[in-house]
Enzyme design. Structure first.
Site, PDB file in Angstrom:
ATOM      1  N   ASP A   1       0.813  -1.220   0.000  1.00 53.73           N
ATOM      2  CA  ASP A   1       0.000   0.000   0.000  1.00 53.73           C
ATOM      3  C   ASP A   1       0.849   1.272   0.000  1.00 53.73           C
ATOM      4  O   ASP A   1       0.322   2.381  -0.040  1.00 53.73           O
ATOM      5  CB  ASP A   1      -0.955   0.003   1.205  1.00 53.73           C
ATOM      6  CG  ASP A   1      -0.207  -0.057   2.536  1.00 53.73           C
ATOM      7  OD1 ASP A   1       1.050  -0.073   2.520  1.00 53.73           O
ATOM      8  OD2 ASP A   1      -0.873  -0.090   3.587  1.00 53.73           O
TER       9      ASP A   1
ATOM     10  N   ASP B   1      17.596   0.527   7.133  1.00 56.94           N
ATOM     11  CA  ASP B   1      16.422  -0.331   7.204  1.00 56.94           C
ATOM     12  C   ASP B   1      16.194  -0.919   8.586  1.00 56.94           C
ATOM     13  O   ASP B   1      16.566  -2.052   8.879  1.00 56.94           O
ATOM     14  CB  ASP B   1      16.457  -1.451   6.148  1.00 56.94           C
ATOM     15  CG  ASP B   1      15.037  -1.910   5.849  1.00 56.94           C
ATOM     16  OD1 ASP B   1      14.278  -2.111   6.809  1.00 56.94           O
ATOM     17  OD2 ASP B   1      14.687  -2.030   4.664  1.00 56.94           O
TER      18      ASP B   1
ATOM     19  N   ARG C   1      13.720  10.217   6.561  1.00 58.09           N
ATOM     20  CA  ARG C   1      15.001   9.554   6.794  1.00 58.09           C
ATOM     21  C   ARG C   1      16.118  10.386   6.160  1.00 58.09           C
ATOM     22  O   ARG C   1      15.963  10.884   5.045  1.00 58.09           O
ATOM     23  CB  ARG C   1      14.942   8.162   6.183  1.00 58.09           C
ATOM     24  CG  ARG C   1      16.209   7.360   6.311  1.00 58.09           C
ATOM     25  CD  ARG C   1      15.940   5.883   6.170  1.00 58.09           C
ATOM     26  NE  ARG C   1      15.632   5.499   4.795  1.00 58.09           N
ATOM     27  CZ  ARG C   1      15.264   4.267   4.445  1.00 58.09           C
ATOM     28  NH1 ARG C   1      15.133   3.323   5.351  1.00 58.09           N
ATOM     29  NH2 ARG C   1      15.017   3.973   3.191  1.00 58.09           N
TER      30      ARG C   1
ATOM     31  N   ASP D   1      19.650  -5.377  -0.682  1.00 64.23           N
ATOM     32  CA  ASP D   1      19.023  -4.063  -0.890  1.00 64.23           C
ATOM     33  C   ASP D   1      19.065  -3.235   0.389  1.00 64.23           C
ATOM     34  O   ASP D   1      18.757  -2.047   0.359  1.00 64.23           O
ATOM     35  CB  ASP D   1      17.572  -4.215  -1.356  1.00 64.23           C
ATOM     36  CG  ASP D   1      16.764  -5.126  -0.455  1.00 64.23           C
ATOM     37  OD1 ASP D   1      17.159  -6.302  -0.311  1.00 64.23           O
ATOM     38  OD2 ASP D   1      15.769  -4.669   0.122  1.00 64.23           O
TER      39      ASP D   1
HETATM   40  P1  AMP Z   1      12.280  -4.050   3.357  1.00 65.89           P
HETATM   41  O1  AMP Z   1      11.994  -5.410   3.932  1.00 65.89           O
HETATM   42  O2  AMP Z   1      11.812  -2.930   4.240  1.00 65.89           O
HETATM   43  O3  AMP Z   1      13.681  -3.887   2.913  1.00 65.89           O
HETATM   44  O4  AMP Z   1      11.354  -3.919   2.081  1.00 65.89           O
HETATM   45  C1  AMP Z   1      11.562  -4.648   0.906  1.00 65.89           C
HETATM   46  C2  AMP Z   1      10.869  -3.972  -0.232  1.00 65.89           C
HETATM   47  O5  AMP Z   1       9.461  -3.931   0.004  1.00 65.89           O
HETATM   48  C3  AMP Z   1      11.303  -2.551  -0.460  1.00 65.89           C
HETATM   49  O6  AMP Z   1      11.433  -2.384  -1.827  1.00 65.89           O
HETATM   50  C4  AMP Z   1      10.179  -1.727   0.113  1.00 65.89           C
HETATM   51  O7  AMP Z   1      10.059  -0.478  -0.515  1.00 65.89           O
HETATM   52  C5  AMP Z   1       8.980  -2.620  -0.156  1.00 65.89           C
HETATM   53  N1  AMP Z   1       7.890  -2.394   0.806  1.00 65.89           N
HETATM   54  C6  AMP Z   1       7.878  -2.626   2.131  1.00 65.89           C
HETATM   55  N2  AMP Z   1       6.698  -2.291   2.677  1.00 65.89           N
HETATM   56  C7  AMP Z   1       5.921  -1.816   1.680  1.00 65.89           C
HETATM   57  C8  AMP Z   1       4.585  -1.293   1.579  1.00 65.89           C
HETATM   58  N3  AMP Z   1       3.790  -1.197   2.640  1.00 65.89           N
HETATM   59  N4  AMP Z   1       4.138  -0.917   0.367  1.00 65.89           N
HETATM   60  C9  AMP Z   1       4.916  -1.026  -0.728  1.00 65.89           C
HETATM   61  N5  AMP Z   1       6.174  -1.483  -0.714  1.00 65.89           N
HETATM   62  C10 AMP Z   1       6.680  -1.876   0.465  1.00 65.89           C
HETATM   63 MG    MG Z   2      14.645  -2.132   2.743  1.00 60.75          MG
END
Ligand code: AMP
Ligand code: MG
Length: 488
Positions: A126, A263, A177, A253
């Site tokens: 979302d 992160d 951030r 990432d």
């Molecule tokens: P992360 O685990 O925070 O590194 O997230 C992995 C990927 O999922 C990243 O590309 C984030 O931008 C995407 N992501 C995490 N939460 C959401 C969300 N609620 N809506 C869209 N993308 C998300």
């Molecule tokens: Mg991330």
């Protein structure tokens, strides 16, 4: 925007000069009734921003992503990454880069809104974020900064006035951030997989210029880039280990080219010393456990090195040789960083042959007797070994004698050794139960006093002051282990 100048935005957009594959320009996804719930005034001031104006109606519009300062841009970055070992296409799914603030000190920092709505990289998400996790990132990233660990920082948290739906309905929020940059290993993996060699080269030149301009390049600047990133990560991960920080989601990432921690999703600090500690609910195999972090750091660096191969040499075999030569240095670099930090934690000024066994023997005992990691070192620092759970065991008595003899033989003297320990052993860390208490008061009761007090204590973690002792208390034992969550 009427008072952009008064807020003192001084944004540049060097990222938009990179090839267009690396980002998507996004139009704002406004929120209905943004309110500022937390502003980092010290950080705002050091960025050259006007604190009063930033808290005004129009400042809040910027921090909520409803308006972008004229000097800024509004873009989501593309990247890829290995998530738990599997390669996938990612990108900012819920973040917006509004520009690079040029500070009065001449530095450049990315300002990114997290939770700012959907982007072309959102996949099924979302694009939003909940208040609790954004406040959690604020607390832990600021604590990490105060501990002297390179990290992205938190400028502000805005409540959006809208709900987000996870397992339940939660108040929505946006975090601002601040980062040296948001370039990730995954940005290079993206360039290597979906770009031309020229695109990858532009990215590497950009990274060198942005983060390593002070380093002598030699005849192969891309090899220098690899070597420098290896050095920064060897140092960063050693710092995590030394304070018991568990990142929880060391996907490629989430590894920065600048060497900053990024992160703050499922991260948490270890209580009892146990290398197998994992907090993340999805890390069922323990891939990102405390003890695995240095090794995973090497694995991630190898993925970064792979992405750089086409730039290292035009012949693949030679490129591989160069990458391997650089990677071979990582384990030793990490180890040196870690051991020298451990010497500091034990008050040792000089290197001796048995340093490593002195450290290892202590850690083995801490594991065996389930000693709290931070408190054990804190109690040794304040000369209260009798309060550790190790006290009274024969093997500890022996170890303690050996350690004390080592300290007594140092020409610097006892007081200097204790001083050194005070600089390496934090008195307080953001313990999970303390963070949860602060979040509960803030989110459930809109009472930010608990969080503010905690933040004040965490901002000075090496200050050995007895009135802060309540922040050293351990959680009440629970039948359910503490768990953390990703992407909340
Ligand atoms: P992360 O685990 O925070 O590194 O997230 C992995 C990927 O999922 C990243 O590309 C984030 O931008 C995407 N992501 C995490 N939460 C959401 C969300 N609620 N809506 C869209 N993308 C998300
Ligand atoms: Mg991330």
């Amino acid at each position: 925007m009427t008072n952009e100048k008064e807020q003192n935005w001084n944004l540049d957009n060097s990222y938009t000069k990179l090839p267009a594959i690396y980002y998507s320009i996004i139009s704002p996804n406004p929120v209905s009734s943004p309110q500022i719930v937390k502003l980092n005034k010290t950080l705002a001031t050091s960025l050259g921003l006007n604190v009063e104006e930033l808290q005004g109606e129009e400042g809040i519009e910027v921090l909520a992503g409803n308006e972008t300062p004229e000097s800024g841009a509004s873009l989501a970055q593309a990247y890829a990454g290995h998530q738990f070992g599997g390669f996938t296409m990612l990108g900012d799914g819920r973040a917006l880069l509004i520009g690079e603030q040029l500070t009065p000190a001449g530095e450049r920092f990315d300002l990114q809104l997290k939770g700012s709505g959907r982007t072309p990289y959102s996949r099924g998400g979302d694009g939003r974020a909940a208040l609790g996790p954004m406040l959690r990132e604020y607390i832990i990233s600021e604590a990490m900064h105060a501990l002297g660990i390179p990290t992205t920082r938190s400028l502000a948290v805005i409540s959006t006035g809208e709900s987000v739906f996870r397992e339940t309905e939660l108040p929505g929020a946006i975090l601002t951030r601040v980062a040296a940059s948001h370039l990730r290993f995954g940005t290079f993996q993206y360039g290597a997989n979906w770009g031309k060699v020229e695109d990858l080269k532009e990215l590497a030149d950009y990274a060198l210029n942005r983060h390593y301009s002070h380093v002598e390049k030699g005849e192969n600047p891309y090899l220098t880039l690899l070597e420098e990133v290896i050095k920064r990560h060897a140092s960063l991960i050693a710092k995590w280990q030394l304070v018991g920080f568990i990142h929880g989601v060391m996907n490629t990432d989430n590894m920065t080219i600048s060497g900053e921690t990024i992160d703050y999703g499922p991260c948490a600090f270890m209580n009892e010393y146990d290398p197998e500690t994992v907090f993340s609910s999805i890390d069922t195999q323990g891939r990102y456990s405390y003890g695995n972090q240095p090794g995973i750091g090497g694995w991630n660096l190898a993925r970064f090195a792979e992405a750089l191969l086409p730039l290292l040499h035009e012949e693949e075999e030679k490129a591989l040789e160069l990458a391997q030569g650089a990677m071979e240095k990582y384990p030793e670099l990490y180890h040196q960083n870690w051991l020298s930090g451990m010497r500091g934690k034990l008050g040792l000024f000089r290197q001796e042959k048995d340093d490593e066994s002195l450290v290892e023997n202590l850690l083995v005992m801490m594991h065996k007797y389930k000693a709290d990691y931070t408190n054990t070192f804190r109690l040794l620092t304040i000369d209260k070994a009798e309060e550790t759970v190790l006290y009274g065991n024969e093997e500890f008595t022996e170890w303690y004698k050996r350690w004390k003899t080592r300290l007594e033989n140092q020409e610097e003297g006892k007081e200097a050794a204790l001083n050194l320990m005070r600089q390496h052993n934090p008195f307080v860390i953001p313990r999970n139960h303390l963070v949860e208490e602060a979040l509960e008061a803030a989110v459930e009761k809109e009472d930010y006093t608990v969080m503010d007090e905690l933040l004040a204590v965490l901002s000075d973690p090496f200050n050995y002051s007895l009135e802060k002792e309540k922040y050293c208390s351990l959680p009440v034992p629970s039948s359910r282990p503490y768990q953390t969550y990703c992407g909340t």
